[in-house]
Design a protein around this motif. Structure first.
Motif, PDB file in Angstrom:
ATOM      1  N   PRO A   1       0.832  -1.209   0.000  1.00 50.88           N
ATOM      2  CA  PRO A   1       0.000   0.000   0.000  1.00 50.88           C
ATOM      3  C   PRO A   1       0.869   1.263   0.000  1.00 50.88           C
ATOM      4  CG  PRO A   1      -0.756  -1.574   1.648  1.00 50.88           C
ATOM      5  CD  PRO A   1       0.562  -2.075   1.157  1.00 50.88           C
ATOM      6  N   PHE A   2       0.434   2.255  -0.763  1.00 48.64           N
ATOM      7  CA  PHE A   2       1.162   3.521  -0.869  1.00 48.64           C
ATOM      8  C   PHE A   2       0.239   4.652  -0.450  1.00 48.64           C
ATOM      9  CE2 PHE A   2       2.080   7.290  -3.588  1.00 48.64           C
ATOM     10  CZ  PHE A   2       3.303   7.628  -3.036  1.00 48.64           C
ATOM     11  N   ASP A   3       0.749   5.544   0.395  1.00 45.61           N
ATOM     12  CA  ASP A   3      -0.041   6.682   0.856  1.00 45.61           C
ATOM     13  C   ASP A   3       0.476   7.967   0.217  1.00 45.61           C
ATOM     14  OD1 ASP A   3      -2.021   7.914   2.750  1.00 45.61           O
ATOM     15  OD2 ASP A   3      -0.186   8.930   3.405  1.00 45.61           O
ATOM     16  N   ILE A   4      -0.432   8.811  -0.240  1.00 42.26           N
ATOM     17  CA  ILE A   4      -0.041   9.980  -1.033  1.00 42.26           C
ATOM     18  C   ILE A   4       0.420  11.179  -0.188  1.00 42.26           C
ATOM     19  CG2 ILE A   4      -1.496   9.380  -3.001  1.00 42.26           C
ATOM     20  CD1 ILE A   4      -3.523  11.473  -1.968  1.00 42.26           C
ATOM     21  N   VAL A   5       0.272  11.118   1.139  1.00 42.68           N
ATOM     22  CA  VAL A   5       0.748  12.227   1.980  1.00 42.68           C
ATOM     23  C   VAL A   5       2.242  12.012   2.241  1.00 42.68           C
ATOM     24  CG1 VAL A   5       0.532  13.448   4.175  1.00 42.68           C
ATOM     25  CG2 VAL A   5      -1.503  12.470   3.077  1.00 42.68           C
ATOM     26  N   PRO A   6       3.104  12.927   1.802  1.00 44.24           N
ATOM     27  CA  PRO A   6       4.538  12.717   1.992  1.00 44.24           C
ATOM     28  C   PRO A   6       4.956  12.894   3.452  1.00 44.24           C
ATOM     29  CG  PRO A   6       4.161  14.898   1.088  1.00 44.24           C
ATOM     30  CD  PRO A   6       2.822  14.203   1.108  1.00 44.24           C
ATOM     31  N   ARG A   7       6.062  12.251   3.792  1.00 43.91           N
ATOM     32  CA  ARG A   7       6.696  12.498   5.093  1.00 43.91           C
ATOM     33  C   ARG A   7       7.783  13.548   4.835  1.00 43.91           C
ATOM     34  NH1 ARG A   7       9.831   8.639   8.525  1.00 43.91           N
ATOM     35  NH2 ARG A   7       9.903   9.619  10.582  1.00 43.91           N
ATOM     36  N   ILE A   8       7.744  14.678   5.529  1.00 41.79           N
ATOM     37  CA  ILE A   8       8.601  15.830   5.195  1.00 41.79           C
ATOM     38  C   ILE A   8       9.589  16.103   6.327  1.00 41.79           C
ATOM     39  CG2 ILE A   8       8.640  18.236   4.454  1.00 41.79           C
ATOM     40  CD1 ILE A   8       5.728  17.907   3.543  1.00 41.79           C
ATOM     41  N   ILE A   9      10.872  16.184   5.963  1.00 37.01           N
ATOM     42  CA  ILE A   9      11.955  16.421   6.920  1.00 37.01           C
ATOM     43  C   ILE A   9      12.690  17.687   6.501  1.00 37.01           C
ATOM     44  CG2 ILE A   9      14.123  15.475   7.835  1.00 37.01           C
ATOM     45  CD1 ILE A   9      12.983  12.664   7.169  1.00 37.01           C
ATOM     46  N   SER A  10      12.976  18.554   7.437  1.00 37.87           N
ATOM     47  CA  SER A  10      13.652  19.806   7.103  1.00 37.87           C
ATOM     48  C   SER A  10      15.126  19.544   6.775  1.00 37.87           C
ATOM     49  CB  SER A  10      13.561  20.802   8.263  1.00 37.87           C
ATOM     50  OG  SER A  10      14.415  20.409   9.328  1.00 37.87           O
ATOM     51  N   GLY A  11      15.733  20.472   6.057  1.00 34.96           N
ATOM     52  CA  GLY A  11      17.146  20.350   5.727  1.00 34.96           C
ATOM     53  C   GLY A  11      18.019  20.333   6.966  1.00 34.96           C
ATOM     54  N   ARG A  12      17.636  21.091   7.996  1.00 29.27           N
ATOM     55  CA  ARG A  12      18.405  21.130   9.246  1.00 29.27           C
ATOM     56  C   ARG A  12      18.354  19.777   9.947  1.00 29.27           C
ATOM     57  NH1 ARG A  12      17.271  21.247  14.363  1.00 29.27           N
ATOM     58  NH2 ARG A  12      15.036  21.414  13.969  1.00 29.27           N
ATOM     59  N   GLU A  13      17.168  19.197  10.015  1.00 25.72           N
ATOM     60  CA  GLU A  13      17.025  17.879  10.640  1.00 25.72           C
ATOM     61  C   GLU A  13      17.851  16.844   9.885  1.00 25.72           C
ATOM     62  OE1 GLU A  13      12.435  18.290  12.318  1.00 25.72           O
ATOM     63  OE2 GLU A  13      12.786  17.680  10.255  1.00 25.72           O
ATOM     64  N   TRP A  14      17.808  16.924   8.552  1.00 23.81           N
ATOM     65  CA  TRP A  14      18.518  15.942   7.738  1.00 23.81           C
ATOM     66  C   TRP A  14      20.033  16.065   7.903  1.00 23.81           C
ATOM     67  CZ3 TRP A  14      17.666  11.443   6.045  1.00 23.81           C
ATOM     68  CH2 TRP A  14      18.531  10.859   5.115  1.00 23.81           C
ATOM     69  N   ALA A  15      20.529  17.285   8.042  1.00 21.60           N
ATOM     70  CA  ALA A  15      21.972  17.492   8.205  1.00 21.60           C
ATOM     71  C   ALA A  15      22.474  16.770   9.452  1.00 21.60           C
ATOM     72  CB  ALA A  15      22.281  18.983   8.283  1.00 21.60           C
ATOM     73  N   ARG A  16      21.707  16.853  10.539  1.00 25.63           N
ATOM     74  CA  ARG A  16      22.107  16.170  11.773  1.00 25.63           C
ATOM     75  C   ARG A  16      22.015  14.652  11.613  1.00 25.63           C
ATOM     76  NH1 ARG A  16      18.969  14.344  16.132  1.00 25.63           N
ATOM     77  NH2 ARG A  16      20.232  13.823  17.952  1.00 25.63           N
TER      78      ARG A  16
END
Length: 475
Positions: free
Chosen positions: A69-84
């Motif tokens: 199953p695929f859900d169309i609402v994306p999971r969103i991560i900020s650039g700052r969170e991703w850098a860490r």
């Protein structure tokens, strides 16, 4: 006992404060017609079915092939969170590679008393055949999947390290492609970091790990157990996207000290083999003599430095769930730094005091098999019946060393699209890491798995979970 507050990645603690990474998406979503979104959800499912994105479920009498199953609402991560997160992931992967080199050479970490010798010697994932073997470029884990969970705005934990044959990258790529087709206008409004270059990076990374004798244009191939394997779609997908051959064991043979694949022009030597076959089935002359999936003699060619096998045989010792509990020590021992990403607290049931605690608190804990995967063979105490708990108690007493236990974390939620609108569901995240002698590449985002059942903490596709596209925003 008061239930802990759940952190929602779109709406924060308590669910009433829209978080900045979701601001653009929320504005777009509010302006959309729900009937159009429902239509798009069906179109996405049809697209997955048409593309053939399925997986196999073992041990079931009914048809074993299923659509994830695929859900169309994306999971969103900020650039700052991703850098860490990226810093923590890279630190951990470097430590895992250093640990593997040490374990198969001088075993300094054991001599230093940081890991008991029996944790290695008695571990079925440890391969004595790898002692003293030097893989090309010193790389053991060419492709790694680090499973992360989140419990708060800045609280991420590593749930599991996947250092053998991590799967799911094809779903990450297809999820993004599907979202781009369904909602191009949303991507025009939002600066999302791309993931589509993963196959190109994978081929570059694998080629960089070729033996010295390979020359400027190494020959790469993907080894699959065959069409009945649960991840066969992914094997064929990656071979196609990389522009390399997909082979099975019976397509390969050892000729003049090289592993060669059958082609229409005869046999052609392979320099790098991205194998999706487990260690035990890789070489019937060195491991399971009954294996029909591997290549007789490939380990001898490998030890002679005439082929690269990705990931290296024996890497399973690094993602074993009992070894996982030592990862903070492993990171510190090899990097000289404290781990940026924390482990989930873990009780090793092989230890008498830990076993006693786990047996007394089964209804509050998650108990996992040391070598288990896919959500099988585990107990989730808070949702288990008394009968299930007692049955598991007997298994635990019979083979305590086969299990570890962890507290039930308050996993973060991300909204999914339902008939009634948005509804929160628990998620995890598997970023994919490519390791070569000169660099480590981490694809921005990864595979978000989501527990589609309300209240469920089990995100595995084999247990009814689904997937989402994962967006990392450019800063």
């Amino acid at each position: 006992m008061e239930k802990p507050q759940i952190f929602d990645e779109m709406n924060g603690l308590g669910g009433d404060a829209l978080r900045a990474p979701y601001a653009e998406f929320s504005t777009w979503f509010e302006s959309e017609n729900p009937s159009r979104l429902r239509k798009k959800q069906r179109e996405a499912e049809d697209l997955f079915r048409l593309t053939g994105i399925t997986f196999n479920v073992y041990g079931r009498a009914e048809a074993s092939e299923r659509l994830i199953p695929f859900d169309i609402v994306p999971r969103i991560i900020s650039g700052r969170e991703w850098a860490r997160l990226s810093r923590g992931i890279e630190q951990r992967v470097r430590a895992i590679n250093a640990f593997l080199f040490d374990i198969y050479h001088r075993q300094e970490i054991i001599k230093a008393g940081r890991i008991p010798a029996e944790m290695i010697a008695k571990n079925e994932a440890f391969l004595p055949q790898m002692m003293g073997v030097n893989p090309a470029g010193g790389v053991y884990t060419h492709i790694v999947g680090i499973d992360l969970v989140r419990t708060g705005p800045d609280e991420f934990f590593v749930l599991e390290d996947n250092a053998r044959t991590p799967s799911g990258v094809s779903y990450m790529l297809e999820n993004r492609e599907t979202m781009l087709q369904m909602f191009p206008e949303l991507f025009a409004k939002t600066r999302v970091m791309p993931v589509s270059n993963y196959p190109k990076m994978l081929r570059r990374s694998l080629a960089a790990c070729a033996p010295e004798m390979a020359g400027d244009k190494p020959t790469v191939a993907v080894l699959t157990p065959g069409i009945h394997n649960s991840a066969y779609y992914e094997h064929s997908f990656l071979a196609d996207k990389m522009g390399v051959e997909l082979v099975e064991g019976n397509d390969l043979r050892v000729i003049d000290g090289r592993v060669a694949m059958r082609t229409t022009q005869g046999y052609k030597a392979i320099d790098v083999l991205y194998r999706r076959v487990d260690d035990n089935f890789l070489d019937p002359l060195n491991f399971n003599p009954n294996s029909q999936l591997g290549v007789p003699g490939i380990m001898d060619v490998y030890k002679a430095g005439r082929i690269t096998i990705a990931n290296a045989p024996g890497t399973g010792i690094a993602d074993d769930k009992a070894i996982y509990s030592y990862m903070p020590d492993i990171v510190e021992f090899y990097t000289g730094e404290k781990a940026i990403l924390q482990n989930v607290p873990t009780w090793r049931c092989s230890e008498a005091d830990s076993l006693a605690y786990v047996l007394d608190n089964l209804s509050d804990l998650v108990v996992k098999e040391v070598h288990g995967s896919g959500g099988y063979g585990m107990l989730i105490g808070p949702t288990a019946t008394k009968k299930e708990i007692e049955a598991f108690r007997r298994k635990l007493k019979a083979r305590p060393a086969n299990y570890i236990a962890q507290p039930t974390l308050s996993l973060s939620t991300v909204p999914i699209f339902t008939k009634a609108g948005l509804a929160p569901r628990h998620v995890d995240l598997r970023p994919f890491v490519l390791v070569s002698p000169d660099r480590i590449d981490i694809t921005p985002g990864g595979l978000t798995r989501v527990a589609l059942k309300k209240g469920s903490l089990v995100v595995n596709s084999s247990q009814g979970g689904g997937t989402k596209d994962t967006w990392v925003l450019e800063e």
